[in-house]
Write a protein that holds these residues in place. Structure first.
Motif, PDB file in Angstrom:
ATOM      1  N   LYS A 173       0.821  -1.217   0.000  1.00 57.34           N
ATOM      2  CA  LYS A 173       0.000   0.000   0.000  1.00 57.34           C
ATOM      3  C   LYS A 173       0.855   1.267   0.000  1.00 57.34           C
ATOM      4  N   TYR A 174       2.033   1.209   0.621  1.00 59.13           N
ATOM      5  CA  TYR A 174       2.903   2.382   0.600  1.00 59.13           C
ATOM      6  C   TYR A 174       3.595   2.527  -0.757  1.00 59.13           C
ATOM      7  N   GLU A 176       2.238   1.734  -3.529  1.00 58.96           N
ATOM      8  CA  GLU A 176       1.207   2.289  -4.399  1.00 58.96           C
ATOM      9  C   GLU A 176       1.077   3.796  -4.163  1.00 58.96           C
ATOM     10  N   LEU A 177       1.121   4.177  -2.885  1.00 59.43           N
ATOM     11  CA  LEU A 177       1.050   5.593  -2.528  1.00 59.43           C
ATOM     12  C   LEU A 177       2.192   6.368  -3.198  1.00 59.43           C
ATOM     13  N   ARG A 179       3.647   5.618  -5.922  1.00 60.94           N
ATOM     14  CA  ARG A 179       3.341   5.747  -7.362  1.00 60.94           C
ATOM     15  C   ARG A 179       2.372   6.895  -7.587  1.00 60.94           C
ATOM     16  N   VAL A 180       1.349   6.994  -6.719  1.00 65.20           N
ATOM     17  CA  VAL A 180       0.356   8.052  -6.870  1.00 65.20           C
ATOM     18  C   VAL A 180       1.021   9.419  -6.758  1.00 65.20           C
TER      19      VAL A 180
END
Lengths: 281, 259
Positions: A173-174, A176-177, A179-180
């Motif tokens: 999840k981090y 992915e964060l 990447r965002v």
């Protein structure tokens, strides 16, 4: 606005501070509990001495050891040995831990590197530390470098494995964060990977320096005339049991202090990490 | 003439995942436009692909058929013009509230950063908690920080993936009001995925209803009422019944309870 929310959460923060005080108090009780065994051993030791079953040369009285410590400290001999040993620990630790960190980081970041190096390093770890000694003497001789390498090998393993674990375990999840927020390469490493891996890396660091300190005594078995290990071996050769025991006390005390100091640093740095406060020991 | 910002157009979009070597169609022929400054909710049962649709708009999913356009340009990867609030707040536990909000603000200098952060702390009503760590916050407060973090980059569009799904019922209603307030202040497009029909009606200009296997859009319902909306009003209940009917959950005589 929402005052009730703030009140509620102010409460939560206060509760945490209170809990911390409670754990602090329990820790004091635990510490007192931990003193019972050494104090009892001390009394038993003195009791045995009082029975006069053995000569003072074999069963040294506790106070004689204290006297020896004070004497060795007074001549400056003890400080010299400690400083030399600490210097060896530091050199070996820096070599071993930094290469362990670097390799662990690379293995954590790249699955390919991990697959090509991981099994070999795990196999090497099965070799007992002292089995390296003949090889090290053959390659590096008996001088300082040999000792540094011997200590470095011990310092290497906890660092490489803990760093790898921390870096490869960055939650998805981090990632992915990141990447965002369009974090790549160095910024991703700096802002997400390293902080996320920090608890694991610090554990590796603490274990690594602990092992360095353990192995320095082994490293001082050969080819040296200084260091706390040497002090003890020469004490044994001259049948000065008080010196040997004084050495044991000093080694234990310094190891204990180093571990405690690093634990304090760890808790300070990882103040955000609730699981640390819960005490992983 | 300057073009309106924050417009997303989805054209004939289909997407499949491969599960156990078989392709599984997640989204089928999706057509929808999200206009500038609109609040739109996407509702549907689990597995209808609504989160996948959101991730496509965010740029985390590629590899689909059809088009996803942001302000007329195809979406290629994530970008700072789209903010996201996940269901789990996804704050970084090692950063304080302030540092979390400043997380994506690397390009600003210190002074600007400080200004933007304090502005957003005020916006979400977290004054006094600037230096708290996420572990010290309640779920609702953590989600406020996540919203502030997403808005700090001044995105054209805020995407919300079940942002209030993990909160208790009362906090949730409170946060819906807060979201409405923030949306009215920021005047940007907000697209929210939710399970909660009341939440969708309360907040949205229009509600996109999806059904699953494969995920298709069943209906798009406009909600033209004035704000703030009264959950007990007859128009609210009427729309709710209409939406529930889409899920075959409508009662036979909804107005018996409404009057």
């Amino acid at each position: 606005m929402d005052l009730d929310h703030k009140g509620l959460n102010g409460q939560i923060i206060n509760d945490q501070i209170m809990n911390k005080n409670i754990t602090d108090r329990f820790q004091w009780k635990d510490r007192l509990l931990g003193l019972i065994l050494p104090v009892a051993l001390l009394f038993a030791w003195q009791g045995l001495v009082n029975l006069k079953l053995y000569s003072d040369l074999i069963l040294v009285p506790p106070l004689k050891v204290v006297g020896t410590l004070v004497y060795l400290a007074g001549t400056g001999e003890l400080t010299t040995h400690i400083l030399i040993s600490l210097q060896r620990v530091l050199t070996g630790f820096l070599i071993g831990a930094s290469s362990g960190f670097l390799l662990g980081l690379l293995m954590g970041l790249s699955a390919t590197i991990n697959r090509s190096l991981g099994p070999f390093i795990k196999a090497l770890k099965q070799v007992p530390e002292f089995a390296w000694m003949p090889m090290i003497i053959l390659v590096f001789g008996m001088d300082e470098l040999a000792k540094d390498v011997f200590i470095a090998i011990g310092a290497f393993y906890p660092m490489v494995f803990n760093t790898y674990q921390g870096v490869s375990g960055v939650p998805h999840k981090y990632q992915e964060l990141a990447r965002v927020f369009d974090f790549k390469n160095i910024r991703f490493l700096q802002k997400v990977v390293l902080p996320s891996a920090l608890p694991s890396i610090l554990t590796g660091l603490r274990l690594s320096i602990g092992l360095s300190w353990m192995f320095v005594v082994g490293a001082e078995l050969f080819g040296t005339e200084s260091g706390i290990g040497y002090m003890m071996y020469s004490g044994r050769e001259m049948f000065q049991i008080d010196v040997v025991i004084a050495g044991l006390v000093v080694i234990g005390a310094i190891g204990f202090i180093m571990n405690a100091l690093l634990k304090v640093v760890e808790n300070r740095v990882l103040v955000w990490n609730v699981s640390v406060e819960g005490g992983q020991g | 003439m300057s073009k309106l910002k924050g417009v997303i157009e989805i054209r004939n979009l289909s997407k499949s995942f491969v599960v156990d070597n078989d392709p599984l169609q997640i989204l089928k022929n999706i057509n929808v436009t999200f206009s500038s400054g609109e609040f739109v909710s996407i509702i549907g049962s689990s597995g209808c692909g609504k989160t996948t649709l959101l991730r496509i708009m965010l740029g985390l999913e590629s590899d689909y058929e059809g088009e996803a356009l942001l302000d007329g340009e195809p979406i290629v990867g994530p970008g700072l013009n789209r903010g996201i609030v996940f269901q789990d707040h996804r704050l970084l536990p090692w950063l304080t509230v302030t540092e979390n909000i400043a997380f994506g603000l690397d390009k600003l200098d210190r002074k600007e950063k400080k200004h933007v952060v304090s502005e957003h702390i005020k916006l979400v009503g977290l004054n006094g908690f600037e230096h708290a760590y996420p572990s010290q916050l309640s779920g609702g407060m953590a989600q406020r920080v996540a919203i502030a973090r997403a808005l700090a980059n001044r995105p054209e569009i805020l995407l919300l993936d079940e942002p209030l799904g993990a909160l208790d019922a009362l906090t949730r209603i409170h946060m819906q009001k807060e979201l409405e307030r923030i949306w009215q202040l920021e005047k940007i497009t907000m697209i929210m995925v939710t399970h909660d029909v009341d939440e969708a009606i309360y907040l949205s200009d229009k509600v996109v209803i999806m059904s699953s296997r494969p995920g298709v859009i069943n209906k798009i319902i406009d909600i033209p009422f004035s704000r703030p909306r009264d959950r007990a009003s007859s128009e609210f209940i009427h729309i709710k019944a209409q939406i529930l009917k889409e899920f075959h959950l409508g009662t036979e005589y909804p107005f018996a309870y409404a009057i």
